[in-house]
Scaffold this motif. Structure first.
Motif, PDB file in Angstrom:
ATOM      1  N   ILE A   1     -27.024 100.344  57.733  1.00 17.19           N
ATOM      2  CA  ILE A   1     -26.392  99.231  58.460  1.00 17.19           C
ATOM      3  C   ILE A   1     -26.667  97.906  57.751  1.00 17.19           C
ATOM      4  CG2 ILE A   1     -26.482  97.907  60.608  1.00 17.19           C
ATOM      5  CD1 ILE A   1     -26.910 100.589  62.067  1.00 17.19           C
ATOM      6  N   ALA A   2     -27.904  97.700  57.281  1.00 11.86           N
ATOM      7  CA  ALA A   2     -28.254  96.462  56.581  1.00 11.86           C
ATOM      8  C   ALA A   2     -27.449  96.306  55.295  1.00 11.86           C
ATOM      9  CB  ALA A   2     -29.750  96.434  56.286  1.00 11.86           C
TER      10      ALA A   2
ATOM     11  N   ILE B  30     -33.822 107.560  61.497  1.00 12.01           N
ATOM     12  CA  ILE B  30     -33.575 106.248  62.123  1.00 12.01           C
ATOM     13  C   ILE B  30     -33.715 105.133  61.089  1.00 12.01           C
ATOM     14  CG2 ILE B  30     -34.487 104.592  63.796  1.00 12.01           C
ATOM     15  CD1 ILE B  30     -35.110 106.969  65.619  1.00 12.01           C
ATOM     16  N   ALA B  31     -34.733 105.225  60.228  1.00 11.90           N
ATOM     17  CA  ALA B  31     -34.921 104.224  59.183  1.00 11.90           C
ATOM     18  C   ALA B  31     -33.748 104.231  58.200  1.00 11.90           C
ATOM     19  CB  ALA B  31     -36.230 104.480  58.444  1.00 11.90           C
ATOM     20  N   LEU B  32     -33.242 105.405  57.871  1.00 12.12           N
ATOM     21  CA  LEU B  32     -32.105 105.495  56.954  1.00 12.12           C
ATOM     22  C   LEU B  32     -30.847 104.885  57.571  1.00 12.12           C
ATOM     23  CD1 LEU B  32     -32.637 109.048  55.410  1.00 12.12           C
ATOM     24  CD2 LEU B  32     -33.024 106.808  54.333  1.00 12.12           C
ATOM     25  N   VAL B  33     -30.677 105.070  58.881  1.00 10.34           N
ATOM     26  CA  VAL B  33     -29.529 104.467  59.570  1.00 10.34           C
ATOM     27  C   VAL B  33     -29.645 102.939  59.528  1.00 10.34           C
ATOM     28  CG1 VAL B  33     -28.431 104.164  61.823  1.00 10.34           C
ATOM     29  CG2 VAL B  33     -29.028 106.442  61.020  1.00 10.34           C
ATOM     30  N   PHE B  34     -30.848 102.412  59.782  1.00 11.36           N
ATOM     31  CA  PHE B  34     -31.046 100.955  59.716  1.00 11.36           C
ATOM     32  C   PHE B  34     -30.781 100.409  58.317  1.00 11.36           C
ATOM     33  CE2 PHE B  34     -33.943 101.104  63.578  1.00 11.36           C
ATOM     34  CZ  PHE B  34     -33.030 100.455  64.391  1.00 11.36           C
ATOM     35  N   VAL B  35     -31.227 101.109  57.294  1.00 13.65           N
ATOM     36  CA  VAL B  35     -30.990 100.667  55.912  1.00 13.65           C
ATOM     37  C   VAL B  35     -29.493 100.691  55.608  1.00 13.65           C
ATOM     38  CG1 VAL B  35     -31.337 101.298  53.486  1.00 13.65           C
ATOM     39  CG2 VAL B  35     -33.274 101.274  55.061  1.00 13.65           C
TER      40      VAL B  35
END
Length: 70
Positions: free
Chosen positions: A17-18, A10-15
């Motif tokens: 997207i950012a 989930i953190a990798l997906v957020f990074v």
């Protein structure tokens, strides 16, 4: 430990997207001119309206109307 198997992706997906949003902003010109917008707040855009007088006679007529009204 098992929660990390969920949180890391989930953190990798957020990074990801950012980073994508950052590259989109740079490509679309969001960071081209930072100084103009920073200085725009210091200056007034709207000039105050002043009453227009077509002739001096009109100003005298207005003064006479005010005197007669009071």
């Amino acid at each position: 430990m098992e929660s990390l198997y969920l949180l890391i992706p989930i953190a990798l997906v957020f990074v990801a997207i950012a980073i994508k949003v950052l590259f989109w902003a740079v490509k679309s010109g969001q960071y081209d001119d930072l100084d103009t917008e920073a200085h725009r707040i210091l200056f007034d855009d709207i000039k105050p309206r002043q009453p227009r007088r077509d002739s001096e006679g009109e100003a005298e007529q207005d003064a006479q109307r005010r005197e007669s009204d009071s």
